[in-house]
Design a protein around this motif. Structure first.
Motif, PDB file in Angstrom:
ATOM      1  N   VAL A  36       0.857  -1.212   0.252  1.00  0.00           N
ATOM      2  CA  VAL A  36      -0.110  -0.050   0.192  1.00  0.00           C
ATOM      3  C   VAL A  36       0.901   1.007   0.085  1.00  0.00           C
ATOM      4  O   VAL A  36       1.320   1.628   0.961  1.00  0.00           O
ATOM      5  CB  VAL A  36      -1.070  -0.091   1.193  1.00  0.00           C
ATOM      6  N   VAL A  37       0.944   2.020  -0.850  1.00  0.00           N
ATOM      7  CA  VAL A  37       1.587   3.363  -1.376  1.00  0.00           C
ATOM      8  C   VAL A  37       1.048   4.468  -1.563  1.00  0.00           C
ATOM      9  O   VAL A  37      -0.488   4.793  -1.648  1.00  0.00           O
ATOM     10  CB  VAL A  37       2.605   2.353  -2.511  1.00  0.00           C
ATOM     11  N   VAL A  65       4.870   9.105  -6.107  1.00  0.00           N
ATOM     12  CA  VAL A  65       5.274   8.725  -7.963  1.00  0.00           C
ATOM     13  C   VAL A  65       5.892   9.829  -8.354  1.00  0.00           C
ATOM     14  O   VAL A  65       6.889   8.927  -9.664  1.00  0.00           O
ATOM     15  CB  VAL A  65       4.177   8.097  -8.077  1.00  0.00           C
ATOM     16  N   ALA A  66       6.575  10.978  -8.070  1.00  0.00           N
ATOM     17  CA  ALA A  66       7.139  11.769  -8.817  1.00  0.00           C
ATOM     18  C   ALA A  66       8.689  11.987  -8.285  1.00  0.00           C
ATOM     19  O   ALA A  66       8.577  13.006  -8.853  1.00  0.00           O
ATOM     20  CB  ALA A  66       5.947  13.165  -7.722  1.00  0.00           C
ATOM     21  N   ASP A  67       8.545  11.344  -7.112  1.00  0.00           N
ATOM     22  CA  ASP A  67      10.294  11.410  -7.230  1.00  0.00           C
ATOM     23  C   ASP A  67      10.997   9.638  -7.243  1.00  0.00           C
ATOM     24  O   ASP A  67      10.435   8.749  -7.244  1.00  0.00           O
ATOM     25  CB  ASP A  67      10.310  11.698  -5.349  1.00  0.00           C
ATOM     26  N   MET A  71      10.474   6.435  -4.847  1.00  0.00           N
ATOM     27  CA  MET A  71       9.828   4.637  -5.447  1.00  0.00           C
ATOM     28  C   MET A  71      10.932   3.712  -6.017  1.00  0.00           C
ATOM     29  O   MET A  71      10.409   2.183  -5.645  1.00  0.00           O
ATOM     30  CB  MET A  71       8.970   5.510  -6.695  1.00  0.00           C
ATOM     31  N   LYS A  72      12.087   3.713  -6.124  1.00  0.00           N
ATOM     32  CA  LYS A  72      13.163   2.753  -5.802  1.00  0.00           C
ATOM     33  C   LYS A  72      13.324   2.133  -4.720  1.00  0.00           C
ATOM     34  O   LYS A  72      13.289   0.964  -4.498  1.00  0.00           O
ATOM     35  CB  LYS A  72      14.953   3.457  -6.423  1.00  0.00           C
ATOM     36  N   ARG A  73      13.164   2.849  -3.662  1.00  0.00           N
ATOM     37  CA  ARG A  73      12.971   2.543  -2.145  1.00  0.00           C
ATOM     38  C   ARG A  73      11.800   1.880  -2.102  1.00  0.00           C
ATOM     39  O   ARG A  73      11.730   0.747  -0.970  1.00  0.00           O
ATOM     40  CB  ARG A  73      13.166   3.900  -0.609  1.00  0.00           C
ATOM     41  N   VAL A  74      10.978   2.796  -2.363  1.00  0.00           N
ATOM     42  CA  VAL A  74       9.384   1.559  -1.893  1.00  0.00           C
ATOM     43  C   VAL A  74      10.074  -0.119  -2.347  1.00  0.00           C
ATOM     44  O   VAL A  74       9.118  -0.854  -2.148  1.00  0.00           O
ATOM     45  CB  VAL A  74       8.414   2.669  -2.876  1.00  0.00           C
ATOM     46  N   LEU A 123       6.595   2.336 -12.604  1.00  0.00           N
ATOM     47  CA  LEU A 123       7.466   1.312 -13.253  1.00  0.00           C
ATOM     48  C   LEU A 123       8.650   1.144 -13.994  1.00  0.00           C
ATOM     49  O   LEU A 123       9.526   0.133 -13.751  1.00  0.00           O
ATOM     50  CB  LEU A 123       7.387   1.803 -14.602  1.00  0.00           C
ATOM     51  N   GLN A 124       9.605   2.530 -13.543  1.00  0.00           N
ATOM     52  CA  GLN A 124      10.844   2.447 -13.878  1.00  0.00           C
ATOM     53  C   GLN A 124      11.656   1.647 -12.116  1.00  0.00           C
ATOM     54  O   GLN A 124      12.412   0.571 -12.402  1.00  0.00           O
ATOM     55  CB  GLN A 124      11.616   3.593 -13.676  1.00  0.00           C
ATOM     56  N   ALA A 125      10.891   1.991 -11.257  1.00  0.00           N
ATOM     57  CA  ALA A 125      11.345   1.432  -9.530  1.00  0.00           C
ATOM     58  C   ALA A 125      11.175   0.081  -9.915  1.00  0.00           C
ATOM     59  O   ALA A 125      11.792  -1.198  -9.147  1.00  0.00           O
ATOM     60  CB  ALA A 125      10.249   2.633  -9.188  1.00  0.00           C
ATOM     61  N   CYS A 126      10.244  -0.412 -10.393  1.00  0.00           N
ATOM     62  CA  CYS A 126       9.576  -1.837  -9.839  1.00  0.00           C
ATOM     63  C   CYS A 126      10.484  -2.827 -10.491  1.00  0.00           C
ATOM     64  O   CYS A 126      10.008  -3.706 -11.159  1.00  0.00           O
ATOM     65  CB  CYS A 126       7.950  -2.166 -10.148  1.00  0.00           C
ATOM     66  N   LEU A 127      10.391  -1.761 -12.332  1.00  0.00           N
ATOM     67  CA  LEU A 127      10.940  -2.823 -13.538  1.00  0.00           C
ATOM     68  C   LEU A 127      12.093  -4.248 -13.412  1.00  0.00           C
ATOM     69  O   LEU A 127      11.480  -5.481 -14.123  1.00  0.00           O
ATOM     70  CB  LEU A 127      11.087  -2.125 -15.198  1.00  0.00           C
TER      71      LEU A 127
END
Length: 257
Positions: A36-37, A65-67, A71-74, A123-127
């Protein structure tokens, strides 16, 4: 019957309220583990607690999400807690009202950065983790506003939602090599917390424009998202599902009489 989502991990952005909360709760009810983000960790935790109290698996994460680094940390923390990421529901979005004659560049950028750039960064963070999944799924929450319809005061919002779809179609080509699909759900008028204070007259006018004669529920959007996240939807990519009760179909109110 769709293959169960048990043991699948789903990242839902903008999940502390509205459509995102509905998506998170419905995925959890179907057996998925849900990240849950939200920008507010307190609000995200409220949703996660509600899910856990109903027997689901959820963990709250603070993320913007604008950072990209946020999002990579998430994504890293989600994979650490749940062991990976199988599905991204890129749902976070804002829709402040701003007439064109009064709109500032800062207002435009705020909406585009959250809604359009936020889709990219999520997307980039989760990819890296989606690439390791048995099959990766990305579901973007777009809208009928922008791609199909317009609404006065929401020109920046409409532009951002159309941008998401243009991004999605090219992203589908790049992601196919990894057995990752990306599709979008386009909600119409959905009953969320944001509409509750607008009054009965406003809600009745909105309902009158929908052939099915009701506002959509957050679960309506969630169920479409779950289908697109399923194993059975594996040959669908770069596509959209309009979930609007038929709202975009009639030429006028008279067409529904």
């Amino acid at each position: 019957m769709l293959t169960p989502l048990k043991d699948k991990t789903v990242v839902v952005t903008g999940a502390s309220k509205g459509i995102g909360k509905g998506i998170a709760k419905t995925f959890a009810a179907k057996g998925a583990k849900v990240a849950v983000v939200a920008r507010s960790l307190t609000k995200a935790e409220e949703t996660a607690v509600e899910i856990r109290e109903n027997g689901g698996a959820a963990h709250a994460f603070e993320g913007n999400v604008a950072d990209l680094e946020s999002m990579k940390r998430v994504a890293d923390e989600t994979a650490g807690v749940f062991g990976g990421i199988d599905v991204l529901c890129a749902n976070a979005g804002i829709f402040p009202n701003a007439p064109i004659e009064e709109m500032t560049g800062e207002q435009w950028d705020e909406v585009m950065n959250t809604n359009a750039r936020g889709t990219l960064y999520s997307l980039q963070a989760c990819l890296p983790f989606l690439k390791k999944a048995e099959y990766g799924r990305i579901i973007v929450t777009s809208s009928i506003t922008g791609p199909v319809t317009g609404y006065a005061g929401w020109s920046h919002y409409g532009a951002s939602k159309a941008a998401q779809l243009g991004f999605m179609r090219s992203a589908a080509l790049e992601l196919a090599r990894y057995n990752i699909t990306i599709n979008a759900v386009m909600p119409g008028n959905i009953m969320t917390e944001g509409l509750e204070g607008l009054g009965d007259q406003y809600l009745q006018a909105m309902t009158a424009s929908i052939p099915l004669k009701r506002l959509g529920s957050v679960e309506d959007i969630a169920h479409a998202s779950i289908f697109l996240a399923s194993k059975e939807a594996g040959f669908i990519t770069g596509q959209t599902i309009v979930v609007d009760g038929g709202q975009i179909l009639p030429e006028s109110l008279e067409a529904m009489s």
